[in-house]
Write a protein that holds these residues in place. Structure first.
Motif, PDB file in Angstrom:
ATOM      1  N   GLN A  15       0.844  -1.194   0.000  1.00 31.10           N
ATOM      2  CA  GLN A  15       0.000   0.000   0.000  1.00 31.10           C
ATOM      3  C   GLN A  15       0.885   1.252   0.000  1.00 31.10           C
ATOM      4  O   GLN A  15       1.925   1.280   0.657  1.00 31.10           O
ATOM      5  CB  GLN A  15      -0.921   0.011   1.214  1.00 31.10           C
ATOM      6  CG  GLN A  15      -1.975  -1.080   1.205  1.00 31.10           C
ATOM      7  CD  GLN A  15      -2.837  -1.051   2.456  1.00 31.10           C
ATOM      8  OE1 GLN A  15      -2.685  -0.207   3.329  1.00 31.10           O
ATOM      9  NE2 GLN A  15      -3.765  -1.995   2.536  1.00 31.10           N
ATOM     10  N   PRO A  16       0.494   2.290  -0.735  1.00 33.02           N
ATOM     11  CA  PRO A  16       1.320   3.510  -0.821  1.00 33.02           C
ATOM     12  C   PRO A  16       1.719   4.079   0.542  1.00 33.02           C
ATOM     13  O   PRO A  16       2.855   4.521   0.722  1.00 33.02           O
ATOM     14  CB  PRO A  16       0.419   4.486  -1.592  1.00 33.02           C
ATOM     15  CG  PRO A  16      -0.435   3.597  -2.441  1.00 33.02           C
ATOM     16  CD  PRO A  16      -0.704   2.372  -1.598  1.00 33.02           C
ATOM     17  N   ALA A  17       0.814   4.040   1.502  1.00 32.08           N
ATOM     18  CA  ALA A  17       1.096   4.618   2.818  1.00 32.08           C
ATOM     19  C   ALA A  17       2.129   3.824   3.603  1.00 32.08           C
ATOM     20  O   ALA A  17       2.709   4.323   4.575  1.00 32.08           O
ATOM     21  CB  ALA A  17      -0.203   4.711   3.632  1.00 32.08           C
ATOM     22  N   GLN A  18       2.374   2.576   3.191  1.00 34.95           N
ATOM     23  CA  GLN A  18       3.289   1.699   3.928  1.00 34.95           C
ATOM     24  C   GLN A  18       4.675   1.585   3.301  1.00 34.95           C
ATOM     25  O   GLN A  18       5.620   1.148   3.966  1.00 34.95           O
ATOM     26  CB  GLN A  18       2.678   0.291   4.044  1.00 34.95           C
ATOM     27  CG  GLN A  18       1.305   0.250   4.702  1.00 34.95           C
ATOM     28  CD  GLN A  18       1.305   0.877   6.090  1.00 34.95           C
ATOM     29  OE1 GLN A  18       2.252   0.691   6.854  1.00 34.95           O
ATOM     30  NE2 GLN A  18       0.253   1.614   6.407  1.00 34.95           N
ATOM     31  N   ARG A  19       4.820   1.968   2.063  1.00 35.72           N
ATOM     32  CA  ARG A  19       6.048   1.676   1.325  1.00 35.72           C
ATOM     33  C   ARG A  19       7.291   2.333   1.912  1.00 35.72           C
ATOM     34  O   ARG A  19       8.389   1.779   1.823  1.00 35.72           O
ATOM     35  CB  ARG A  19       5.881   2.103  -0.138  1.00 35.72           C
ATOM     36  CG  ARG A  19       4.903   1.216  -0.905  1.00 35.72           C
ATOM     37  CD  ARG A  19       4.658   1.748  -2.296  1.00 35.72           C
ATOM     38  NE  ARG A  19       3.614   0.987  -2.970  1.00 35.72           N
ATOM     39  CZ  ARG A  19       3.011   1.381  -4.085  1.00 35.72           C
ATOM     40  NH1 ARG A  19       3.362   2.539  -4.651  1.00 35.72           N
ATOM     41  NH2 ARG A  19       2.069   0.648  -4.629  1.00 35.72           N
ATOM     42  N   GLU A  20       7.141   3.494   2.512  1.00 32.75           N
ATOM     43  CA  GLU A  20       8.302   4.194   3.063  1.00 32.75           C
ATOM     44  C   GLU A  20       8.556   3.829   4.528  1.00 32.75           C
ATOM     45  O   GLU A  20       9.526   4.315   5.115  1.00 32.75           O
ATOM     46  CB  GLU A  20       8.100   5.712   2.928  1.00 32.75           C
ATOM     47  CG  GLU A  20       7.930   6.198   1.501  1.00 32.75           C
ATOM     48  CD  GLU A  20       9.097   5.800   0.606  1.00 32.75           C
ATOM     49  OE1 GLU A  20      10.252   5.934   1.075  1.00 32.75           O
ATOM     50  OE2 GLU A  20       8.855   5.351  -0.524  1.00 32.75           O
ATOM     51  N   ARG A  21       7.735   3.000   5.111  1.00 37.19           N
ATOM     52  CA  ARG A  21       7.907   2.620   6.506  1.00 37.19           C
ATOM     53  C   ARG A  21       8.853   1.433   6.639  1.00 37.19           C
ATOM     54  O   ARG A  21       9.012   0.636   5.722  1.00 37.19           O
ATOM     55  CB  ARG A  21       6.553   2.277   7.125  1.00 37.19           C
ATOM     56  CG  ARG A  21       5.641   3.485   7.293  1.00 37.19           C
ATOM     57  CD  ARG A  21       4.323   3.126   7.923  1.00 37.19           C
ATOM     58  NE  ARG A  21       3.540   4.327   8.222  1.00 37.19           N
ATOM     59  CZ  ARG A  21       2.284   4.323   8.650  1.00 37.19           C
ATOM     60  NH1 ARG A  21       1.662   3.171   8.842  1.00 37.19           N
ATOM     61  NH2 ARG A  21       1.653   5.455   8.893  1.00 37.19           N
TER      62      ARG A  21
END
Length: 210
Positions: A160-166
């Protein structure tokens, strides 16, 4: 103790004495105050792994439904209430609520982290899920997800886009909180997978205290 008097002509002192007698008759010795049901699930699962029966020992683990309720619960079970033994567990972000509650209950002033621990209250860094992930490692947590049939769902979640940088740690934490009941489920599942020689400090110390 107006909470026990119930406005029916019974003095607070008399009501408090009656409540304490009921607690003694029920064998209640210690109340462990925790933020939510996932903390309760983790502590009870770890106690079982240590071959302890908390109920038989007179220990009740009580979820507060949020750290802001700590004062009300301390009024019920603390020195001015049932006056039983106390202990607790909270996240670092809610530590100030627990400190303030303990101070208002007359259990100390200018309470520090060390003071909290001497009273039986321990703090997770940063929360329960973080403690369990660090104790097991991210690879092992994902293996537990796989064993519970959730790894494919977790992989989709990671994309998911919101998770990719985490980080993976952050993704694991967030995933466990996305569906009602999942935190409690994995609190128990991850505790059941822990090496008993390498337990998260807050859980280990808390159970040793009680």
């Amino acid at each position: 103790m107006e909470w026990a008097a119930d406005g029916r002509g019974v003095s607070a002192t008399t009501a408090a004495a009656a409540a304490r007698e009921l607690a003694a008759d029920a064998g209640l010795r210690t109340v462990v105050l925790v933020e939510g049901v996932s903390d309760q699930a983790a502590l009870e699962a770890l106690a079982e792994r240590q071959h302890r029966n908390l109920a038989a020992e007179g220990i009740a683990v009580v979820p507060l439904g949020g750290a802001t309720s700590i004062g009300r619960f301390l009024n019920l079970v603390g020195p001015e209430g049932l006056d039983v033994g106390l202990a607790g567990l909270c996240d670092v972000g809610e530590e100030h609520h627990f400190r303030r509650g303990l101070e208002r209950a007359g259990l100390g002033s200018r309470i520090t982290r060390a003071d909290m621990e001497s009273l039986g209250f321990y703090v997770c860094e940063a929360d329960l899920e973080d403690e369990l992930i660090r104790a097991l490692g991210t690879a092992r947590v994902q293996e537990v997800f796989d064993g519970q049939g959730d790894l494919r769902t977790f992989r989709t979640f990671q994309r998911q886009p919101a998770q990719r940088e985490r980080t993976v740690e952050q993704q694991l934490q967030r995933f466990m909180g996305t569906i009602s009941g999942r935190k409690a489920h994995y609190a128990r599942a991850l505790v059941n997978d822990l090496d008993l020689a390498r337990l998260p400090r807050p859980l280990d110390r808390l159970l040793a205290h009680v």
